[in-house]
Design an enzyme around this catalytic site. Structure first.
Site, short mmCIF file in Angstrom:
data_model
loop_
_atom_site.label_atom_id
_atom_site.label_comp_id
_atom_site.label_asym_id
_atom_site.label_seq_id
_atom_site.Cartn_x
_atom_site.Cartn_y
_atom_site.Cartn_z
N HIS B 127 44.84 47.63 25.60
CA HIS B 127 43.89 48.27 24.64
C HIS B 127 42.91 46.92 24.21
CE1 HIS B 127 42.55 49.66 20.66
NE2 HIS B 127 42.96 50.98 20.98
N ASP B 204 52.15 44.62 22.41
CA ASP B 204 51.51 45.64 21.74
C ASP B 204 52.30 47.08 21.71
OD1 ASP B 204 49.89 47.89 20.95
OD2 ASP B 204 48.45 47.58 22.51
N GLN B 207 51.65 52.18 20.90
CA GLN B 207 52.27 53.58 21.65
C GLN B 207 53.86 53.59 21.78
OE1 GLN B 207 50.27 55.90 22.33
NE2 GLN B 207 48.17 54.86 21.98
N LYS B 230 50.47 56.49 14.06
CA LYS B 230 51.03 57.11 15.28
C LYS B 230 52.38 57.46 15.38
CE LYS B 230 47.82 54.70 18.68
NZ LYS B 230 46.80 53.96 17.86
N CYS B 370 39.37 52.66 24.46
CA CYS B 370 39.54 51.20 24.00
C CYS B 370 39.99 50.47 25.15
CB CYS B 370 40.09 51.21 22.66
SG CYS B 370 39.23 51.89 21.25
#
Lengths: 149, 412
Positions: B127, B204, B207, B230, B370
């Protein structure tokens, strides 16, 4: 809501599928690329001018149906127009799409009324405007140059 | 067949009020969970309850309501720490987003410790939030940004990680789960390789944390970023996990109130982490409501959510794959994937597919997600992305597939 009526009218699909204007112009007087970073639509306009008159205009690139249909309509409505008429048309398209004003187009540019429904879809307005914003850049460039006539 | 339907419905839809709303006059089919999740009533109630019944700030008040707000706020930190299996206290910083967390790492660690010739290693599947902060800090420090070679659909071979890391590599920044393909790189293995070379690992987790059970002690990353919105929590709350020794070395990212020990006319000394990185009045209502989101997810079980997403993904892949002219962007043999599926319909722009689905009440994402370098790598000008979460069912997948078929016919 009927999407076919509001967004994807048949005239839009016809303009999207038309390939007549989708080509670069080797002898273009002006060319300008327009890019929409949020969706990747990427359109280059080619203008051939003779004095104040736009003798030919084409586009190439990639984008969604709204973006490419709008670019195709731009080409169809500008051939033979003056730079001043092009500027006037930009204003009318923006008034319709951004200010949601009633469409009011001169003869030869009536197809543009078909994209009025796009104004109800804010994220798609930028798709329809990409080629017109690109044309605006070219018009500014033309106006900033001393006339060679 | 009955079992299959049961297996593809966790029976939680009634907990999410927005799922009973109409979009474009149609029942909402929400498949944009990679962007953000919907909120259950309990989270909405928790945020409203604080705003209605308390409303005081934290840490500074000497009165009852402020004490109570402080207790609820601090409790959220304990709960999020436990939720991700964070081993130590004081290692989870509240930020405003995963993106801000990423910037804190790049600026407060990277800008301070990177030297000319050092290497920061990342991937093209990231991302933008896990690439751009490193581009900028590399430019500012003279460090070099290197990319791990990836396969056609973003596959990452740990062997290539080892080959990209050199003895000047200080940071390896990699996603725990791609927001484009759902691929879950072998983060633990990558961390071992990076650590062996003396590099720190940034994961990251935006998710990963919301869709899979995560245990930070096992993951063995040095920094992890993710966000509340999220994972059924409010927007405006993000997280930065970092090993305590790293947080201690790092300088503050923003300066102001509530992060200091002593202030004179000329200088200030700073509080310990996490407060050092949390100046100003934070998103108190959001952090307090986060606790309700954690309660909610824990009651259902992250493993059950991940299993559901497996089944929905398999169903979507099979049905969309049967439509001629539909390309699925599915990585080859990279192990388990999260519930995200990117695809395109030949000759139809992703935005047009998205708008056609929108007209049927189906929310998907269309575009770059993104992740422009990844799109460029795959040679596509965007994709349509359907992403699943705990309230999605087989019926949602079937609605998507029918919508894609109609879009294809419409534009043909």
């Amino acid at each position: 809501m009927n999407l076919g009526d509001d967004l994807y009218r048949e005239i839009i699909l016809d303009n999207y599928k038309s390939t007549e204007n989708r080509k670069s112009l080797d002898d273009a007087t002006f060319s300008q690329e327009g890019f929409n970073p949020s969706c990747g639509d990427d359109v280059t306009l080619y203008l051939k001018t003779d004095g104040d008159t736009i003798t030919d205009v084409t586009y190439d690139g990639m984008g969604c149906s709204i973006c490419l249909a709008s670019a195709n309509m731009l080409c169809n409505s500008l051939k033979g127009a003056t730079v001043a008429q092009a500027e006037d048309l930009i204003g009318r398209v923006k008034a319709m799409l951004v200010n949601q004003e009633q469409p009011d187009f001169p003869d030869g540019a009536e197809d543009l009324e078909a994209i009025a429904g796009v104004s109800k879809f804010p994220v798609r307005v930028k798709c329809a405007l990409l080629s017109w914003n690109t044309l605006h850049q070219i018009v500014q460039e033309i106006k900033s140059k001393p006339s060679d006539r | 067949m009955i079992d299959q339907v049961k297996d593809t419905d966790l029976g939680v839809r009634a907990d999410f009020p927005v799922l009973s709303r109409l979009m474009r006059g149609k029942p909402l089919v929400y498949l944009d969970n990679g962007a953000t999740s919907l909120k259950p009533q309990s989270v909405i109630d928790a945020e409203v309850a604080y705003l209605r019944d308390n409303g005081a700030t934290i840490h500074r008040g000497v009165y009852e309501f402020s004490e109570r707000a402080t207790t609820m706020y601090d409790d959220a930190r304990v709960r999020i720490k436990r939720f991700v299996g964070c081993p130590e206290d004081g290692e989870v910083v509240f930020t405003k987003s995963a993106t801000e967390s990423s910037n804190i790492i790049a600026r407060s660690w990277g800008a301070k410790f990177l030297r000319p010739g050092d290497r920061v290693v990342t991937t093209e599947i990231e991302h933008h939030a896990n690439i751009i902060p490193w581009q900028e800090v590399a430019r500012a420090t003279g460090a070099e940004l290197a990319f791990i070679p990836i396969g056609p659909r973003g596959e990452i071979d740990p062997g290539d990680v080892a080959r990209t890391i050199n003895d000047r590599t200080r940071i390896v920044a990699v996603t725990g789960m791609s927001n484009v393909t759902g691929a879950m790189p072998a983060v633990r293995e990558i961390a071992q390789i990076a650590h062996a070379a003396g590099a720190l690992v940034v994961v990251d987790g935006a998710q990963l944390v919301s869709h899979h059970p995560v245990n930070l002690a096992e993951l063995d990353a040095d920094f992890v970023i993710w966000s509340s919105h999220k994972m059924c929590g409010p927007t405006g709350v993000g997280f930065l996990y970092a090993r305590k020794c790293l947080l201690e070395q790092m300088d503050p990212f923003l300066y102001g109130g509530d992060m200091i020990v002593k202030v004179t006319k000329d200088r200030a000394t700073y509080a310990q982490a996490p407060e050092k990185f949390e100046p100003g009045t934070p998103n108190i209502s959001g952090v307090i409501a986060l606790t309700a989101a954690i309660d909610y997810l824990e009651a259902i079980g992250m493993d059950r959510i991940a299993d559901l997403e497996d089944r929905l993904l398999a169903r979507a892949e099979e049905a969309l794959g049967e439509i001629p002219g539909v390309t699925l962007y599915v990585p080859d043999s990279v192990g388990r994937r999260g519930g995200i599926l990117s695809f395109n319909v030949d000759g139809v722009h992703p935005h047009d597919v998205g708008s056609m689905l929108d007209s049927e009440g189906i929310a998907v994402r269309a575009g770059f997600h993104c992740a422009q370098p990844f799109m460029r790598h795959m040679g596509v000008g965007g994709t349509v992305r359907a992403s699943f979460y705990l309230y999605n069912t087989a019926a949602d997948v079937d609605a998507l597939v029918a919508g894609v078929r109609r879009a294809k016919e419409f534009f043909q």
